[in-house]
Design an enzyme around this catalytic site. Structure first.
Site, mmCIF file in Angstrom:
data_model
loop_
_atom_site.group_PDB
_atom_site.id
_atom_site.type_symbol
_atom_site.label_atom_id
_atom_site.label_comp_id
_atom_site.label_asym_id
_atom_site.label_seq_id
_atom_site.Cartn_x
_atom_site.Cartn_y
_atom_site.Cartn_z
ATOM 1 C CE1 TYR A 511 -2.954 1.410 -6.393
ATOM 2 C CE2 TYR A 511 -2.628 -0.607 -5.128
ATOM 3 C CZ TYR A 511 -2.151 0.341 -6.031
ATOM 4 O OH TYR A 511 -0.896 0.215 -6.552
ATOM 5 C CB CYS A 512 -4.552 -0.255 0.866
ATOM 6 S SG CYS A 512 -6.193 -0.634 1.506
ATOM 7 N NE ARG A 513 -4.131 -8.683 2.338
ATOM 8 C CZ ARG A 513 -5.306 -8.954 2.900
ATOM 9 N NH1 ARG A 513 -6.043 -7.982 3.388
ATOM 10 N NH2 ARG A 513 -5.742 -10.190 2.979
#
Ligand SMILES: Cc1cc2nc3c(=O)[nH]c(=O)nc-3n(C[C@H](O)[C@H](O)[C@H](O)COP(=O)(O)OP(=O)(O)OC[C@H]3O[C@@H](n4cnc5c(N)ncnc54)[C@H](O)[C@@H]3O)c2cc1C
Length: 566
Positions: A511-513
């Site tokens: 995941y990231c933002r």
């Protein structure tokens, strides 16, 4: 040749039909009976008078019987209630509510557009208290009057559907303490559980006290007693407990009803009597996506059905292509729109549909524009065809436009491929060159073709609790400001140097933002021999929105070290 057409109900459906009939036929006599004080008022704006957004109640009334007579030669009789239909003699029986006089009028064709009533749950003590509904202009005038007479500060709104939420919002904006009580685990069932969390947080952030999985079990000693035992003052109670087709007159007249007690109509909105039509909230429509019939209590369908039946009376036939169900609302600073099928509908109606969905969070305009805001867009599609089934979009910007685009497409059986190729208007203040709907098409096709595997935000909690392996692809600074508990931080920029840290013998969730960097990380890993990597759709933003409300409500252990909502 039609000589006389009678219409029961003088608001959305009834009055639209009357006006269309006059445009088709200058000679026919048209009488509209409305038991309320007003014809043609704006039901949809009623809640906005409670906050003063619509300053006066007079503004809610869009026209008068005098204007209808002058402009359209329509005889609109307010405070006249149709109390029976003598179908054998093609006559209705009417009570003049001013004089009590009962009289009869004959018809060639009769149209019923009586709307809906609020179904009241059997709450002990409800009959003994003064409560309000929000159905017409008088209702909101009475609420305003009662608020000023009692000087009450606390209000209970029972029911978290569209009308309950809009009423709660507007009363809060007017400065009252608002308690919104909903018996289901979420408000606004037209939105899916994961999406509605955004709106629930906004309600709470704006000071509405939201009680879910709760119900008023009794009113006693001036208080409402909730299922949980909690008590609150019941000086002002608004019952917004849904909408039920008003079919009492039709039933009394022996017209056929559906299982849900709506007036039964055919594809031309004809009832079981060939001279009587029915439209609007009182009937069921055919939903072309679920292939089921159910009520669709919205203004747009009622008004379109009005034109449909007026045309039908005059031999101008229109195809009834069915309905997809599209609606929107504002909840303080957030806008929300939904079209077509949702997971709630698919699961709630047990539809035999195999589906998946994408959840993307692009900006609503070019990111460097000062007004740019996140949009939360969920698009549901059928597996394995990629046929689009529905969409929901929530955000502080113009989300309705995105849902409207998909709503328009849904009439024509679109697929993800069509979504990808849509050519939409673009300039930086309005959108991005690859608009959110295109973007959803890209991501959807990636899923459909098996290019990537994804995991939905609603499933992250279970994975975290079972010790799954998460990689956070953001920078160290972003990671330090809040991440999924137990995640390993490998920024995308460092991934190619640190690939040997990524396990191959277990599932890896990235995941990231908002899933752009983590998508690239997933691609890099897959192209380097990893085949057990999953993209967390929605990423940190999606997880934060999905988790926050239930964390606060239940006091459970958060799965993030800190939420990220921006
Ligand atoms: C507070 C509120 C907000 C809403 N917001 C939205 C929105 O944002 N978007 C949206 O799409 N829809 C909205 N709706 C729904 C929309 O207003 C309805 O779907 C639409 O008005 C239905 O039209 P109708 O003609 O079937 O019924 P109505 O417009 O309700 O008209 C029915 C009329 O028939 C009269 N009547 C009933 N029986 C008799 C009788 N026997 N004799 C004489 N008169 C009779 C009733 O008094 C009533 O005035 C809202 C509704 C409410 C109450």
């Amino acid at each position: 040749m039609l000589k006389k057409i009678l219409i029961v109900g003088g608001v959305a459906g009834g009055m639209s039909a009357a006006a269309r009939i006059r445009r088709l036929d200058e000679k026919v006599e048209i009488i509209v009976f409305e038991r309320g004080e007003h014809v043609s008022f704006s039901n949809c704006c009623l809640p906005y008078h409670l906050s003063g957004t619509v300053a006066t109640s007079e503004e809610l009334v869009l026209t008068t019987p005098q204007a209808l007579k002058a402009n359209y030669n329509i005889d609109a009789r307010v405070r006249h209630e149709v109390i029976d239909i003598d179908r054998a003699n093609s006559e209705v029986e009417v009570r003049d509510l001013n004089t009590g006089k009962i009289y009869r009028e004959a018809y060639d064709k009769l149209l019923l557009s009586p709307g809906a009533v609020v179904p009241l749950p059997p709450i002990k003590g409800l009959d003994d208290i003064r409560f309000f509904t929000v159905r017409n202009v008088q209702d909101v005038e009475m609420i305003q009057q009662h608020l000023s007479d009692t000087n009450a500060a606390d209000i209970i709104v029972v029911g978290g559907g569209f009308i309950g939420v809009e009423t709660a919002e507007n009363l809060k904006m007017a400065g009252y303490e608002v308690n919104l009580v909903e018996m289901l685990p979420q408000v606004l069932m037209t939105f899916d559980f994961d999406m509605v969390q955004i709106l629930q947080k906004e309600l709470v952030d704006q000071g509405v006290k939201l009680y879910l999985n709760e119900a008023v079990s009794a009113f006693e000693d001036g208080q409402a007693v909730l299922k949980s035992g909690k008590k609150m003052p019941a000086d002002v109670v608004i019952m917004a407990t849904g909408s039920k087709p008003d079919s009492a007159l039709a039933a009394k007249s022996g017209l056929e009803l559906t299982d849900r007690k709506a007036i039964k109509v055919d594809q031309n909105f004809l009832t079981s009597d060939p001279d009587i039509y029915a439209i609007g909230d009182a009937v069921e429509v055919f939903y072309s996506l679920s292939r089921q019939t159910a009520p669709l209590p919205l203004a747009g369908p009622a008004i379109k059905q009005a034109r449909f039946v007026a045309d039908h009376m005059y031999g101008r036939y229109t195809m009834n292509t069915g309905y997809i169900g599209s609606s929107c609302l504002k909840v303080f600073n957030y806008n929300a729109a939904v079209t077509g099928l949702t997971e709630n509908t698919i699961k709630g109606h047990n539809l035999p549909v195999a589906y998946d969905y994408v959840y993307v969070i692009p900006k609503d305009m070019v990111g460097i524009m000062p007004e740019a805001k996140n949009q939360y867009l969920k698009v549901i599609f059928e597996m394995p065809t990629g046929k689009i089934l529905g969409a929901q979009c929530i955000g502080r910007g113009d989300v309705v436009k995105r849902c409207d685009v998909i709503a328009a497409m849904l009439k024509f059986g679109p697929t993800l491929e069509d979504l990808k190729d849509l050519e939409l208007c673009y300039a930086p203040p309005f959108s991005i060159a690859r608009d959110s709907v295109n973007f959803a098409g890209y991501v959807g096709l990636n899923i459909l073709h098996g290019d990537i595997k994804q995991i939905h935000v609603a499933d992250i909690r279970g994975l975290v609790e079972s010790g799954a392996y998460f990689i956070d692809s953001r920078t160290k600074e972003e990671f330090d400001s809040g991440h999924i508990k137990g995640a390993v931080n490998i920024p995308l920029q460092e991934l190619r140097q640190r690939m040997d840290e990524v396990p191959k013998d277990r599932a890896v969730y990235l995941y990231c933002r908002s899933s752009t960097r983590s998508y690239n990380a997933v691609c890099a890993l897959q192209n380097s021999g990893w085949n057990n990597v999953f993209l967390v759709s929605g990423s940190m933003l999606g997880v934060s929105w999905c988790e926050w409300f239930e964390d606060q409500r239940t006091g459970r252990e958060p799965i993030v070290t800190k939420y990220n909502f921006n």
